[in-house]
Design a protein around this motif. Structure first.
Motif, PDB file in Angstrom:
ATOM      1  N   ASP A  21       0.817  -1.212   0.000  1.00 33.64           N
ATOM      2  CA  ASP A  21       0.000   0.000   0.000  1.00 33.64           C
ATOM      3  C   ASP A  21       0.849   1.260   0.000  1.00 33.64           C
ATOM      4  O   ASP A  21       0.478   2.270  -0.614  1.00 33.64           O
ATOM      5  CB  ASP A  21      -0.923   0.020   1.218  1.00 33.64           C
ATOM      6  CG  ASP A  21      -2.155  -0.852   1.028  1.00 33.64           C
ATOM      7  OD1 ASP A  21      -2.352  -1.361  -0.093  1.00 33.64           O
ATOM      8  OD2 ASP A  21      -2.916  -1.016   1.991  1.00 33.64           O
ATOM      9  N   LYS A  22       1.990   1.219   0.677  1.00 31.07           N
ATOM     10  CA  LYS A  22       2.841   2.404   0.769  1.00 31.07           C
ATOM     11  C   LYS A  22       3.314   2.847  -0.605  1.00 31.07           C
ATOM     12  O   LYS A  22       3.585   4.032  -0.838  1.00 31.07           O
ATOM     13  CB  LYS A  22       4.036   2.122   1.682  1.00 31.07           C
ATOM     14  CG  LYS A  22       4.898   3.342   1.971  1.00 31.07           C
ATOM     15  CD  LYS A  22       6.051   2.991   2.898  1.00 31.07           C
ATOM     16  CE  LYS A  22       5.563   2.668   4.290  1.00 31.07           C
ATOM     17  NZ  LYS A  22       6.684   2.454   5.239  1.00 31.07           N
ATOM     18  N   GLY A  50      -7.719   5.945  -1.130  1.00 31.25           N
ATOM     19  CA  GLY A  50      -7.407   6.305   0.253  1.00 31.25           C
ATOM     20  C   GLY A  50      -6.089   7.058   0.338  1.00 31.25           C
ATOM     21  O   GLY A  50      -5.847   7.989  -0.435  1.00 31.25           O
ATOM     22  N   GLN A  51      -5.246   6.659   1.286  1.00 33.17           N
ATOM     23  CA  GLN A  51      -3.905   7.241   1.364  1.00 33.17           C
ATOM     24  C   GLN A  51      -3.052   6.562   0.297  1.00 33.17           C
ATOM     25  O   GLN A  51      -2.525   5.478   0.496  1.00 33.17           O
ATOM     26  CB  GLN A  51      -3.298   7.038   2.757  1.00 33.17           C
ATOM     27  CG  GLN A  51      -1.977   7.760   2.932  1.00 33.17           C
ATOM     28  CD  GLN A  51      -1.522   7.789   4.377  1.00 33.17           C
ATOM     29  OE1 GLN A  51      -2.310   7.525   5.287  1.00 33.17           O
ATOM     30  NE2 GLN A  51      -0.276   8.128   4.599  1.00 33.17           N
ATOM     31  N   VAL A  52      -2.918   7.212  -0.837  1.00 32.99           N
ATOM     32  CA  VAL A  52      -2.335   6.564  -2.011  1.00 32.99           C
ATOM     33  C   VAL A  52      -0.833   6.364  -1.853  1.00 32.99           C
ATOM     34  O   VAL A  52      -0.157   7.033  -1.075  1.00 32.99           O
ATOM     35  CB  VAL A  52      -2.621   7.371  -3.293  1.00 32.99           C
ATOM     36  CG1 VAL A  52      -4.109   7.483  -3.517  1.00 32.99           C
ATOM     37  CG2 VAL A  52      -1.966   8.742  -3.247  1.00 32.99           C
ATOM     38  N   GLY A  53      -0.302   5.417  -2.644  1.00 29.35           N
ATOM     39  CA  GLY A  53       1.109   5.075  -2.583  1.00 29.35           C
ATOM     40  C   GLY A  53       1.994   6.034  -3.369  1.00 29.35           C
ATOM     41  O   GLY A  53       1.525   6.800  -4.222  1.00 29.35           O
ATOM     42  N   HIS A  54       3.290   5.952  -3.094  1.00 28.45           N
ATOM     43  CA  HIS A  54       4.267   6.848  -3.718  1.00 28.45           C
ATOM     44  C   HIS A  54       4.232   6.741  -5.245  1.00 28.45           C
ATOM     45  O   HIS A  54       4.274   7.761  -5.943  1.00 28.45           O
ATOM     46  CB  HIS A  54       5.677   6.514  -3.235  1.00 28.45           C
ATOM     47  CG  HIS A  54       5.835   6.482  -1.756  1.00 28.45           C
ATOM     48  ND1 HIS A  54       5.279   7.428  -0.919  1.00 28.45           N
ATOM     49  CD2 HIS A  54       6.502   5.609  -0.949  1.00 28.45           C
ATOM     50  CE1 HIS A  54       5.594   7.146   0.342  1.00 28.45           C
ATOM     51  NE2 HIS A  54       6.326   6.049   0.347  1.00 28.45           N
ATOM     52  N   LEU A  55       4.198   5.529  -5.763  1.00 33.40           N
ATOM     53  CA  LEU A  55       4.249   5.350  -7.204  1.00 33.40           C
ATOM     54  C   LEU A  55       2.958   5.815  -7.872  1.00 33.40           C
ATOM     55  O   LEU A  55       2.983   6.427  -8.942  1.00 33.40           O
ATOM     56  CB  LEU A  55       4.533   3.890  -7.560  1.00 33.40           C
ATOM     57  CG  LEU A  55       5.942   3.408  -7.255  1.00 33.40           C
ATOM     58  CD1 LEU A  55       6.083   1.923  -7.588  1.00 33.40           C
ATOM     59  CD2 LEU A  55       6.965   4.218  -8.042  1.00 33.40           C
ATOM     60  N   PHE A  56       1.820   5.515  -7.246  1.00 29.78           N
ATOM     61  CA  PHE A  56       0.568   5.997  -7.825  1.00 29.78           C
ATOM     62  C   PHE A  56       0.527   7.513  -7.838  1.00 29.78           C
ATOM     63  O   PHE A  56       0.117   8.123  -8.831  1.00 29.78           O
ATOM     64  CB  PHE A  56      -0.647   5.467  -7.066  1.00 29.78           C
ATOM     65  CG  PHE A  56      -1.920   6.108  -7.544  1.00 29.78           C
ATOM     66  CD1 PHE A  56      -2.489   5.716  -8.745  1.00 29.78           C
ATOM     67  CD2 PHE A  56      -2.528   7.127  -6.824  1.00 29.78           C
ATOM     68  CE1 PHE A  56      -3.644   6.323  -9.218  1.00 29.78           C
ATOM     69  CE2 PHE A  56      -3.674   7.741  -7.295  1.00 29.78           C
ATOM     70  CZ  PHE A  56      -4.236   7.339  -8.489  1.00 29.78           C
TER      71      PHE A  56
END
Length: 230
Positions: free
Chosen positions: A29-30, A36-42
């Protein structure tokens, strides 16, 4: 869980390598959450595609209004985000960034010849995307003799005409990332990467679809509710 728990394969003695820190605290998820709290790559991919779409809109509109260089803002955002994503997926620098192959257990960094020449491959008379993104967009330099790049479509272009090309290049690399995750048997990560790509393209579509709403918002200037700061 992190598919790989070893240290950065490009570290070469750097005890503070950022890959090792990222591996130690890795969660899917990170990096790949697209809601929600989106990931770095997204985050990087979504805003890159949105900025590229905005650049194209401003190019097509040809407003040329003094005090509204939105095309330049969008271009700069594309340069910064595409460079960070290319370096993550393609780069092998041991000191300054994380590597996709280390964090996701890939067989190697992803190759993309337009950005970085493949070792042993045929060199081009034109500079790579890596060269010009690093020097031309990240540093002050003498710009009296600009060089041209080979665009995504194969045509020669100046750097300031490359935002859509860089965005399409990142999508190429992202597709290879999905393929590699699937080949390594990381089904959950593969599904998350696909969802990231689909949601990022959807977000970029909203930039285009909502353009007619801007005129209504700009009418606020007539009410005195906008603030001039300089």
């Amino acid at each position: 869980m992190n598919p790989i728990t070893s240290s950065c394969r490009y570290r070469r003695g750097n005890s503070l390598n950022s890959c090792d820190i990222a591996i130690a605290s890795f969660t899917p998820d990170k990096w790949l959450a697209s809601t929600g709290q989106v990931g770095h790559l997204f985050d990087g991919l979504s805003y890159l595609l949105q900025a590229a779409q905005e650049w194209q809109l401003q190019t097509d509109l040809k407003l040329e209004v003094v005090g509204y260089p939105a095309q330049a803002y969008a271009m700069d955002s594309v340069f910064l985000r595409s460079r960070s994503l290319f370096e993550f997926f393609v780069g092998t620098n041991p000191k300054t960034h994380c590597h996709a192959s280390c964090l996701f257990g890939l067989s190697n960094q992803i190759g993309y010849a337009k950005y970085k020449p493949v070792p042993g491959g045929t060199s081009s008379v034109n500079p790579t995307w890596e060269d010009v993104l690093h020097v031309g967009s990240m540093h002050l330099k003498d710009r009296n003799s600009p060089v041209q790049l080979i665009g995504h479509d194969g045509a020669l272009k100046d750097l300031n005409q490359m935002p859509v090309d860089f965005a399409k290049g990142i999508l190429d690399v992202w597709g290879d990332f999905e393929t590699e995750l699937n080949a390594q048997g990381y089904a959950h990560l593969h599904s998350m990467a696909e969802a990231c790509r689909d949601k990022a393209k959807e977000d970029a579509g909203h930039v285009f679809d909502s353009i007619d709403l801007r005129a209504k918002a700009y009418r606020l200037v007539l009410t005195g509710n906008l603030k001039k700061i300089f």
